[in-house]
Design an enzyme around this catalytic site. Structure first.
Site, PDB file in Angstrom:
ATOM      1  N   ASN A  37       3.584  -9.004   1.623  1.00  0.00           N
ATOM      2  CA  ASN A  37       3.593  -9.301   0.277  1.00  0.00           C
ATOM      3  C   ASN A  37       3.567  -7.563  -0.300  1.00  0.00           C
ATOM      4  OD1 ASN A  37       3.036  -9.724  -2.338  1.00  0.00           O
ATOM      5  ND2 ASN A  37       1.081 -10.347  -2.117  1.00  0.00           N
ATOM      6  N   TRP A  38       4.807  -7.419  -0.635  1.00  0.00           N
ATOM      7  CA  TRP A  38       4.901  -5.953  -1.337  1.00  0.00           C
ATOM      8  C   TRP A  38       4.376  -6.020  -2.696  1.00  0.00           C
ATOM      9  CZ3 TRP A  38      10.728  -4.457   0.392  1.00  0.00           C
ATOM     10  CH2 TRP A  38      10.729  -4.099   1.564  1.00  0.00           C
ATOM     11  N   LYS A  39       3.947  -7.111  -3.507  1.00  0.00           N
ATOM     12  CA  LYS A  39       3.306  -6.926  -4.770  1.00  0.00           C
ATOM     13  C   LYS A  39       4.263  -6.079  -5.584  1.00  0.00           C
ATOM     14  CE  LYS A  39      -1.118  -7.695  -2.671  1.00  0.00           C
ATOM     15  NZ  LYS A  39      -2.526  -7.443  -2.820  1.00  0.00           N
ATOM     16  N   GLY A  92      -6.948  -5.978  -0.669  1.00  0.00           N
ATOM     17  CA  GLY A  92      -7.097  -4.320  -1.278  1.00  0.00           C
ATOM     18  C   GLY A  92      -8.241  -3.663  -1.443  1.00  0.00           C
ATOM     19  N   GLY A 104      -0.597  -7.006   2.561  1.00  0.00           N
ATOM     20  CA  GLY A 104      -0.205  -6.510   1.340  1.00  0.00           C
ATOM     21  C   GLY A 104      -0.007  -5.143   1.686  1.00  0.00           C
ATOM     22  N   GLY A 105      -0.920  -4.421   1.219  1.00  0.00           N
ATOM     23  CA  GLY A 105      -0.770  -2.677   1.087  1.00  0.00           C
ATOM     24  C   GLY A 105      -0.150  -2.122   2.662  1.00  0.00           C
TER      25      GLY A 105
HETATM   26  P1  PGA Z   1      -4.008  -6.449   1.263  1.00  0.00           P
HETATM   27  O1  PGA Z   1      -3.414  -7.676   0.219  1.00  0.00           O
HETATM   28  O2  PGA Z   1      -3.476  -6.495   2.616  1.00  0.00           O
HETATM   29  O3  PGA Z   1      -3.412  -5.162   0.336  1.00  0.00           O
HETATM   30  O4  PGA Z   1      -5.500  -6.515   1.072  1.00  0.00           O
HETATM   31  C1  PGA Z   1      -3.271  -8.958   0.993  1.00  0.00           C
HETATM   32  C2  PGA Z   1      -2.602  -9.838  -0.142  1.00  0.00           C
HETATM   33  O5  PGA Z   1      -3.136  -9.723  -1.241  1.00  0.00           O
HETATM   34  O6  PGA Z   1      -2.176 -10.719   0.290  1.00  0.00           O
END
Ligand code: PGA
Length: 276
Positions: free
Chosen positions: A9-11, A185, A245-246
């Site tokens: 998930n690159w957001k 996050g 995510g990150g």
């Molecule tokens: P994160 O995000 O790995 O940066 O905690 C995970 C997500 O929101 O899917």
């Protein structure tokens, strides 16, 4: 035997100029057979990512390439919804979509009923969904985590024909990502055993809801997953992969995470090559 999935998930990161190359590098460094890889860039980068991963250099030895996913979808088919994207518009761009991410619950006020409509819209348009659920820290500390996640599942799946969300063409139509909100996050992860217990509870809930094959539903863990923390989760037989995510923006991290997922896939035995 459940599928193993690592979704990135690159957001709100990357641009159409750099997303393709990042996807290609990640794809070429994560060619583990048996692992379903999904990259979810921002909408405006979907085409660049799709094109960049079309070549043979990202396919694993089982022939499986990298799939593209969107991070959200609108629940209606068309209409006066400024700035929104309908599921049918993603045809040719994405085959997966993330639905109900906690950042959308928080920032866009998405509630379970709306998320359920998105899920049905996605399925109707032939998109496979990663449905995100997860409790707040106060819920976990009060011993309410399973009840909260169970209620989210009921709210999101109410009105859905669960027969539509099984496996078809060698791939599941639905995966659930258990993402405790306090772990997203933050650098703080859930404990593997707690995440595994939740994964079991999620499958039990789906079976209780009448989902045939609910015991085979892939449940991913998400929340500060890195190449260093992934083992704690995939050492648990109940966990089937990760929503990252990150760390998913870093090829080294993704290489480590998918390599670990490859061990799980190998231990479970190979799946037939999916058709899409
Ligand atoms: P994160 O995000 O790995 O940066 O905690 C995970 C997500 O929101 O899917």
């Amino acid at each position: 035997m459940r599928h193993v999935i690592v979704a990135a998930n690159w957001k709100m990161n990357t641009t159409p100029r750099d997303a393709g190359e990042l996807a290609r590098v990640i794809g070429s460094r994560t060619r583990e057979p048996g692992v379903i890889r999904v990259i979810c860039p921002p909408y405006v980068c979907l085409a660049a990512v799709r094109d960049a991963i079309a070549g043979p250099d990202v396919a694993a030895s089982d022939g499986m390439g990298v799939a593209v996913g969107a991070q959200n979808v609108h629940h209606e088919a068309a209409g006066a919804y400024t700035g929104e994207i309908a599921a049918s518009m993603l045809a040719g761009l994405a085959t997966w979509v993330i639905v109900g991410h906690s950042e959308r619950r928080r920032d866009a006020g998405e509630a379970d009923e709306l998320i359920g409509r998105k899920l049905r819209a996605a399925r109707g348009a032939g998109l496979r969904s990663i449905l995100c659920v997860g409790e707040q820290l106060a819920d976990r500390e009060a011993g309410r985590a399973e009840a909260v996640v169970g209620a989210q599942l009921l709210g999101c799946l109410d009105g859905a024909d669960l027969a539509d969300f099984g496996t078809e063409g060698g791939l599941p139509w639905l995966a659930v990502a258990y993402e405790p909100v306090w772990a997203i996050g933050t650098g703080r992860t859930a404990r593997g055993a707690d995440a595994a217990a939740m994964a079991d509870a999620i499958r039990r809930t789906l079976v209780a809801l009448g989902m045939r094959g609910g015991e085979d539903l892939p449940v991913l863990y998400g929340g500060s997953v890195t190449s260093g923390s992934i083992d704690e989760f995939l050492a648990e037989p109940s966990i089937d992969g990760a929503l990252v995510g990150g760390a998913s923006l870093k090829p080294d991290e993704m290489a480590g995470i998918v390599a670990r997922a490859g061990l799980t896939a190998a231990a479970r035995g190979a799946f037939a090559k999916p058709s899409s």
